[in-house]
Design a protein around this motif. Structure first.
Motif, PDB file in Angstrom:
ATOM      1  N   TYR A 157      51.819  38.168  74.821  1.00 17.73           N
ATOM      2  CA  TYR A 157      52.367  37.639  76.071  1.00 17.73           C
ATOM      3  C   TYR A 157      52.627  38.774  77.042  1.00 17.73           C
ATOM      4  O   TYR A 157      52.770  39.926  76.641  1.00 17.73           O
ATOM      5  N   ALA A 203      46.772  36.438  75.290  1.00 12.51           N
ATOM      6  CA  ALA A 203      45.715  36.329  74.276  1.00 12.51           C
ATOM      7  C   ALA A 203      46.301  35.700  73.015  1.00 12.51           C
ATOM      8  O   ALA A 203      47.492  35.854  72.745  1.00 12.51           O
ATOM      9  N   VAL A 204      45.447  35.017  72.249  1.00 10.66           N
ATOM     10  CA  VAL A 204      45.906  34.304  71.049  1.00 10.66           C
ATOM     11  C   VAL A 204      46.190  35.219  69.859  1.00 10.66           C
ATOM     12  O   VAL A 204      46.728  34.767  68.864  1.00 10.66           O
ATOM     13  N   ASP A 224      53.510  32.469  65.463  1.00  8.93           N
ATOM     14  CA  ASP A 224      52.705  32.617  66.664  1.00  8.93           C
ATOM     15  C   ASP A 224      52.242  34.072  66.757  1.00  8.93           C
ATOM     16  O   ASP A 224      53.053  34.983  66.771  1.00  8.93           O
ATOM     17  N   SER A 260      40.233  35.358  75.049  1.00  6.53           N
ATOM     18  CA  SER A 260      41.689  35.309  74.913  1.00  6.53           C
ATOM     19  C   SER A 260      42.226  33.932  74.560  1.00  6.53           C
ATOM     20  O   SER A 260      43.306  33.815  73.984  1.00  6.53           O
ATOM     21  N   LYS A 261      41.490  32.895  74.961  1.00  6.11           N
ATOM     22  CA  LYS A 261      41.949  31.503  74.847  1.00  6.11           C
ATOM     23  C   LYS A 261      43.215  31.273  75.680  1.00  6.11           C
ATOM     24  O   LYS A 261      44.032  30.410  75.379  1.00  6.11           O
ATOM     25  N   CYS A 262      43.366  32.065  76.752  1.00  2.00           N
ATOM     26  CA  CYS A 262      44.541  31.978  77.629  1.00  2.00           C
ATOM     27  C   CYS A 262      44.077  31.976  79.088  1.00  2.00           C
ATOM     28  O   CYS A 262      43.963  33.027  79.719  1.00  2.00           O
ATOM     29  N   LYS A 263      43.822  30.805  79.591  1.00  2.00           N
ATOM     30  CA  LYS A 263      43.223  30.631  80.905  1.00  2.00           C
ATOM     31  C   LYS A 263      44.135  31.068  82.051  1.00  2.00           C
ATOM     32  O   LYS A 263      43.697  31.769  82.967  1.00  2.00           O
ATOM     33  N   GLU A 264      45.406  30.664  82.046  1.00  2.00           N
ATOM     34  CA  GLU A 264      46.312  30.897  83.178  1.00  2.00           C
ATOM     35  C   GLU A 264      46.425  32.372  83.554  1.00  2.00           C
ATOM     36  O   GLU A 264      46.296  32.748  84.718  1.00  2.00           O
ATOM     37  N   ASP A 280      50.355  35.198  69.278  1.00  2.00           N
ATOM     38  CA  ASP A 280      49.942  35.425  70.662  1.00  2.00           C
ATOM     39  C   ASP A 280      50.498  36.730  71.226  1.00  2.00           C
ATOM     40  O   ASP A 280      51.562  37.193  70.823  1.00  2.00           O
ATOM     41  N   PRO A 285      51.294  33.523  78.102  1.00  2.00           N
ATOM     42  CA  PRO A 285      50.315  33.937  77.089  1.00  2.00           C
ATOM     43  C   PRO A 285      49.145  34.709  77.715  1.00  2.00           C
ATOM     44  O   PRO A 285      48.616  34.316  78.758  1.00  2.00           O
TER      45      PRO A 285
END
Length: 153
Positions: free
Chosen positions: A71, A86-87, A67, A134-138, A69, A84
Motif C-alpha cells: 500500500y 500491488a497484491v 493480506d 499489480s492487480k491494483c487499478k486505482e 498487499d 493498494p
C-alpha cells in the motif's frame, strides 16, 4: 520483506517527477519506520518498505495480516488512508522493474527532457502492464493521470 528488495537490487526508480525509494538495509528501514511511527494516527502494524521520492508518502505492508498487499499511505488531516499499490511484494517489485526498464532516468525530472517518456501509446501500454501486474487499478491510473498532467504543464 527486505530480502525481496535486496534480491531485486532496486533502490530508486524514477518516472518523471515521481519516484520510489526502497529500503533494503535494516538500519535504513528502521530509521524510516521510526520516523513514521512518531506520526499521529500511524498504525504500528504497518511496515514501511519505501517512500515516494516526490511527496514522501510511505509504501508499506501490513504486518500480521493474511493480506500480502503493498500500500501507499496518505495522511489526510488526522488519519492515514491506505491505497493498494500491488497484491504482493513480488508484484510491487515487478512493477518497479517495468518502470525502470521503460526509461533511462537516474533522478527526478522536474521539467520534461530527453529522458522523458512521451509516446502516448507506450504510456498507455505501460499503464495497462502495471495494472495487470499489480492487480491494483486505482493507484496506477492516478499515477499516470499525474504523469500526463505533468507532461502537459
Amino acid at each position: 520483506m527486505l530480502k525481496y528488495i535486496q534480491k531485486s537490487l532496486l533502490t530508486t526508480v524514477y518516472f518523471g517527477p515521481q519516484g520510489f525509494q526502497l529500503f533494503s538495509a535494516e538500519d535504513e528501514q528502521k530509521s524510516i519506520q521510526d520516523k513514521f511511527s512518531a506520526e499521529p494516527g500511524w498504525n504500528d502494524d504497518w511496515f514501511v518498505i519505501g517512500v515516494d521520492t516526490e511527496l514522501g508518502d510511505p509504501y508499506l505492508i501490513v504486518k500480521n495480516s493474511d493480506d500480502a498487499d503493498v500500500y501507499t499511505a496518505i495522511f489526510e488531516g488526522e488519519s492515514w488512508s491506505l491505497i493498494p499499490v500491488a497484491v504482493s511484494i513480488d508484484a510491487f517489485i515487478k512493477c518497479l522493474t517495468l518502470l525502470k526498464k521503460s526509461n533511462v532516468q537516474t533522478a527526478e525530472v522536474y521539467v520534461p527532457d530527453a529522458t522523458t517518456l512521451t509516446d502516448e501509446e507506450l504510456l498507455k501500454y505501460l499503464e495497462e502492464e502495471l495494472i495487470e501486474t499489480s492487480k491494483c487499478k486505482e493507484f496506477w491510473q492516478q499515477f499516470f493521470v499525474c504523469y500526463i498532467d505533468w507532461l502537459e504543464e
